[in-house]
Each structure stands twice: as structure tokens, then as C-alpha cells.
Design a protein around this motif. Structure first.
Motif, PDB file in Angstrom:
ATOM      1  N   ASP A   1       0.849  -1.186   0.000  1.00 24.51           N
ATOM      2  CA  ASP A   1       0.000   0.000   0.000  1.00 24.51           C
ATOM      3  C   ASP A   1       0.892   1.246   0.000  1.00 24.51           C
ATOM      4  N   VAL A   2       0.776   2.077  -1.049  1.00 20.03           N
ATOM      5  CA  VAL A   2       1.633   3.259  -1.193  1.00 20.03           C
ATOM      6  C   VAL A   2       0.941   4.473  -0.585  1.00 20.03           C
ATOM      7  N   PHE A   3       1.608   5.056   0.388  1.00 19.76           N
ATOM      8  CA  PHE A   3       1.084   6.247   1.063  1.00 19.76           C
ATOM      9  C   PHE A   3       1.675   7.483   0.386  1.00 19.76           C
ATOM     10  N   ASP A   4       0.815   8.424   0.005  1.00 19.28           N
ATOM     11  CA  ASP A   4       1.240   9.625  -0.723  1.00 19.28           C
ATOM     12  C   ASP A   4       1.244  10.833   0.199  1.00 19.28           C
ATOM     13  N   GLU A   5       2.397  11.464   0.336  1.00 15.30           N
ATOM     14  CA  GLU A   5       2.539  12.676   1.139  1.00 15.30           C
ATOM     15  C   GLU A   5       3.248  13.734   0.286  1.00 15.30           C
ATOM     16  N   PRO A   6       2.475  14.526  -0.495  1.00 15.03           N
ATOM     17  CA  PRO A   6       3.050  15.493  -1.451  1.00 15.03           C
ATOM     18  C   PRO A   6       4.061  16.452  -0.829  1.00 15.03           C
TER      19      PRO A   6
ATOM     20  N   MET B   1       6.419  15.992   0.986  1.00 15.87           N
ATOM     21  CA  MET B   1       7.772  15.434   1.048  1.00 15.87           C
ATOM     22  C   MET B   1       8.520  15.571  -0.276  1.00 15.87           C
ATOM     23  N   GLY B   2       7.836  16.051  -1.318  1.00 20.10           N
ATOM     24  CA  GLY B   2       8.513  16.251  -2.595  1.00 20.10           C
ATOM     25  C   GLY B   2       8.960  14.960  -3.234  1.00 20.10           C
ATOM     26  N   TRP B   3      10.288  14.872  -3.481  1.00 24.24           N
ATOM     27  CA  TRP B   3      10.829  13.691  -4.158  1.00 24.24           C
ATOM     28  C   TRP B   3      10.492  12.386  -3.410  1.00 24.24           C
ATOM     29  N   ALA B   4      10.401  12.442  -2.078  1.00 22.34           N
ATOM     30  CA  ALA B   4      10.134  11.255  -1.258  1.00 22.34           C
ATOM     31  C   ALA B   4       8.668  11.199  -0.825  1.00 22.34           C
ATOM     32  N   ARG B   5       7.771  11.698  -1.687  1.00 20.57           N
ATOM     33  CA  ARG B   5       6.342  11.783  -1.310  1.00 20.57           C
ATOM     34  C   ARG B   5       5.700  10.402  -1.162  1.00 20.57           C
ATOM     35  N   TYR B   6       6.210   9.375  -1.833  1.00 19.47           N
ATOM     36  CA  TYR B   6       5.579   8.059  -1.805  1.00 19.47           C
ATOM     37  C   TYR B   6       6.281   7.141  -0.785  1.00 19.47           C
ATOM     38  N   ALA B   7       5.509   6.680   0.165  1.00 14.73           N
ATOM     39  CA  ALA B   7       6.035   5.749   1.185  1.00 14.73           C
ATOM     40  C   ALA B   7       5.305   4.411   1.045  1.00 14.73           C
TER      41      ALA B   7
END
Length: 433
Positions: free
Chosen positions: A291-296, A298-304
Motif C-alpha cells: 500500500d503506497v502512502f502519498d505525502e506530497p 515530502m517532494g521527491w520522497a512523497r511516496y512511502a
């Protein structure tokens, strides 16, 4: 010729010689007598028996203290001291047992993997790439019938290959229980047992030829057992099932809101400590997904990336009698006892899945997820299966009406659909509640 006269010196020499001879003879006689007595009386001529000495010593002590020993007050005091020492001895034995158990548990957690290898076989070098397989199946415990001799006797008669279905029930689920055991009988499953939590359920089972076991009185559990709701009663099973595992039996724990359509023992793998049905409704939710968590922000590392899986259902799971399985029951029972608001299914899954981390040691138990189409929850049935022409032809092993509150009605509809072939039996019901 005049006779020879002996002088004084000669007479003295003859006298001394005679006395010396007598002394030598006496010494020889003494030595001979000593040898004779040494042979005849190896422990001495005047040997005293140690018991006699001890008796004399005790008697002398008693005689010295006879005025106080003979008094009734002294006798009572001595008896009191004996009782007190006996109590202290019992307490010390209890402490020794508790400490021994703590040491055993501590040793159990130490070098766990190393001990696994020692139990299961010799250590080996790693094989070629792609051929190495880790340990999955833990050894079972040594059965201990002293834990509950009465239950051990029942299980010996009921279990098949040392495994059986176990369900807990009180009078609140009486009608559902009748549907439950009626279908078990219809399928032909011989190895099942109802743990009756009150007299009404015990009588119901006996009158219907259903194997039943009623526990010995325990006020701490009985108050919940008599009047508790589904969640409260569900929490009891983690304490009750422990004895089954200690006795060396594998247990397929079953809630009452389950319809049996096939024998579940024909569909188990038995390669893990815990084998459970899932609350998931498709391959992703039942078996796990990324499950990919999106946190815009964070920029380049937005996808966790996160790993997710829907929980195991604590109303239908198979436990092998292993140390990790028993530890799981202990952990869950302990947490439920300390937190009255905790939900047993949530605690069950947290203990199974949470890894070790600072301040917490996770459970080292192997686990397997059951096929969610064979061991079907009611969400899968009512939301997916009944609407798919191909899936409708599939006959599950069980259907667990866990997602819907109108349990008895839906259980009967499941029987109509799968057993009696009534194709529209499920139609009146909504997907949810």
C-alpha cells in the motif's frame, strides 16, 4: 675335687636371663591374644551401638529438660512450630516452582533459533542459491494429562488423530448452536466438542448426542460465561483453549455463527503454529499487498510504501500444540484481563503480527492464511460470490457469518442455498447490514 662355686656376678646374670625370658613369653602371649580378639571382635570388645548412643543422648537431654518437655504448653508450642515450618516449607516449594517456570520461560526465549535447530536436527551449512528453506513447523509440546485429567479422558474419546473442533457456547446462542451442530453432523465430522458455559447448553448438547464438556466452577470465568455477549465470551476461549494444547491436542476453534459444508480437516496444511481464516475479501486484502502512502509535502520522497493485510478472524483458527501457540494464548488472555475495553480480535492480531522492537518482544509464531474462498466470510459471500455465476458453483468448506448481525437468519439462508439448492435463498439480503 672341690665343687665349682658361682660368684655373685654369675648368679645375677642367670636371674636376669630368666626374668627376660618370662617377659618375652608374656609379650608373645599378649600379642597372640590381641590377634585372636582382633579376629573375633573386629569392632572392639566393648563396641557401643550408635543408635543406643543416640538414644542415651536423647534420653539424657530429655531428662535434663524433662520438667519443660512434659508440660502441655511446651508440647503445644512444638506442634505450633511444626505447623509453621510446614507452611513455610510449602511456600518455599511454591516459590521454587514459580522460579523454575520463570527460568524455563527465560531459557525458552534465549537463542531461540539455535534451540530450534537442536530440537529438529543437526546444524547444516547453507545450500546452493534458491535451495534454502527456513524452519516453519515447530515441535509439539509433550502432552501433560495432569493439567486436566477429566478433559484428557473426554478428548481421548472425541479427538481424531489428536485434533478436534472446539466451540464455546452459552444460552444466548442456543438457536445458532443448533444450526451449527446439525450441519456438522450432516457433513459427518466426528471430532468436535462444545464447551458448555451454562447448564442449559450442557443439557441441550446431551439431549442431542453432541459431545460436550462443562468446566469445573470458576467464578472469575463463570460470571462472564453465563451472561456475557459475543465479544466477552469470545475472550474466554484464549484461557480455556490453553488446556487443550497442554494436553497435546490441535484445536480448530470455531465460533457458533458458522455453517459447515465440508470437513475442514481435509483442507488444512498443518505446517504452522497458527492457521486462520481471513477477514479479507480478495487476494490483496486476505494475503497482503503493498500500500503506497502519498505525502506530497515530502517532494521527491512523497511516496512511502507500506505493507498491509486484513486481520485474521479470531472466530475460526487452527492451533497446533506448540510453545508459540500457547504463548499466543497467554499473551492475548493477559491483555484482555488487564483491559476490559480491548477487543479480542484486535489483540489476537497485534500479538501475531507486531514485530520485536525496543521495549517489546514479538511472538515468534509461524502463521498461514486460509483460502478465503474455501473458508469464506459473509462479506465474500454476500458482496461477491452470490453475484458471480462461476463463484456460485464453488462449494466452500465453511461460511462464517461474521460481517452481519442477523446471524441466525443468514445461517439458515446459507443452508438453503448450499445444502437444499435453493438458488434465490441469498437474494433477500443486502450486501451489508
Amino acid at each position: 675335687m672341690a665343687g665349682r662355686r658361682e660368684g655373685p656376678l654369675t648368679r645375677n646374670l642367670n636371674g636376669n636371663s630368666l626374668r627376660g625370658s618370662r617377659i618375652a613369653v608374656a609379650i608373645m602371649i599378649g600379642v597372640l591374644l590381641g590377634c585372636v580378639f582382633a579376629i573375633l571382635y573386629p569392632h572392639g570388645l566393648f563396641r557401643t551401638d550408635p543408635q543406643i548412643q543416640n538414644t542415651r543422648f536423647i534420653k539424657s537431654n530429655l531428662q535434663v529438660g524433662s520438667p519443660s518437655c512434659e508440660s502441655s504448653e511446651r508440647i503445644k508450642m512444638l506442634k505450633s512450630e511444626i505447623v509453621e515450618l510446614s507452611d513455610k516449607n510449602a511456600d518455599l516449594k511454591k516459590q521454587v516452582r514459580e522460579l523454575t517456570e520463570k527460568v524455563r520461560l527465560a531459557e525458552q526465549g534465549k537463542d531461540h533459533a539455535q534451540k530450534q535447530f537442536m530440537v529438529l536436527g543437526e546444524q547444516h551449512k547453507a545450500g546452493p542459491f534458491g535451495t534454502v528453506k527456513g524452519l516453519r513447523t515447530n515441535p509439539t509440546v509433550i502432552p501433560d494429562d495432569s493439567v486436566n485429567p477429566r478433559l484428557a479422558k473426554i478428548l481421548e474419546e472425541v479427538a481424531v488423530r489428536r485434533e478436534l473442533i472446539v466451540a464455546l457456547a452459552n444460552s444466548n446462542v442456543k438457536e445458532s448452536l443448533e444450526v451449527w451442530f446439525t450441519n456438522i453432523k450432516r457433513v459427518g465430522i466426528p471430532n468436535y466438542l462444545v464447551v458448555a458455559l451454562d447448564d442449559d447448553i450442557e443439557n441441550l448438547c446431551k439431549s442431542n448426542g453432541v459431545p460436550v464438556y462443562k468446566r469445573d466452577p470458576d467464578e472469575g470465568l463463570d460470571s462472564v460465561a453465563r451472561s456475557g455477549g459475543n465479544h466477552a465470551v469470545s475472550g474466554l476461549k484464549f484461557r480455556i483453549l490453553r488446556e487443550f494444547l497442554q494436553l497435546g491436542y490441535s484445536v480448530l476453534l470455531s465460533d457458533i455463527d458458522i455453517v459447515y459444508l465440508q470437513n475442514p480437516f481435509d483442507h488444512l496444511y498443518r505446517d504452522s503454529d497458527v492457521e486462520s481464516m481471513s477477514d479479507g475479501h480478495n487476494n490483496y486484502t486476505a494475503y497482503g499487498y503493498n500500500d503506497v502512502f502519498d505525502e506530497p509535502a515530502m517532494g521527491w520522497a512523497r511516496y512511502a510504501h507500506t505493507m498491509r493485510i486484513w486481520v485474521y478472524n479470531s472466530g475460526f483458527f487452527y492451533l497446533r500444540p506448540t510453545i508459540p501457540s500457547i504463548e499466543l494464548l497467554d499473551r492475548v488472555a493477559d491483555r484482555l484481563a488487564r483491559d476490559s475495553k480491548a477487543w479480542d480480535q484486535a489483540v489476537f492480531n497485534e500479538e501475531l503480527f507486531f514485530p520485536s522492537h525496543p521495549g517489546y518482544t514479538g511472538l515468534h509464531a509461524s502463521r498461514r492464511t486460509m483460502d478465503f474462498y474455501l473458508f469464506m466470510n459473509s462479506k465474500v459471500l454476500f458482496k461477491t460470490v452470490r453475484k458471480d455465476a462461476k463463484l456460485k458453483k464453488l462449494k466452500p468448506v465453511i461460511v462464517h457469518v461474521n460481517y452481519h448481525p442477523d446471524k441466525l437468519s443468514r445461517m439458515k439462508a446459507v443452508v438453503e442455498f448450499y445444502v437444499n439448492g435453493k438458488q434465490d435463498a441469498l437474494d433477500p439480503y443486502p450486501d451489508g447490514s
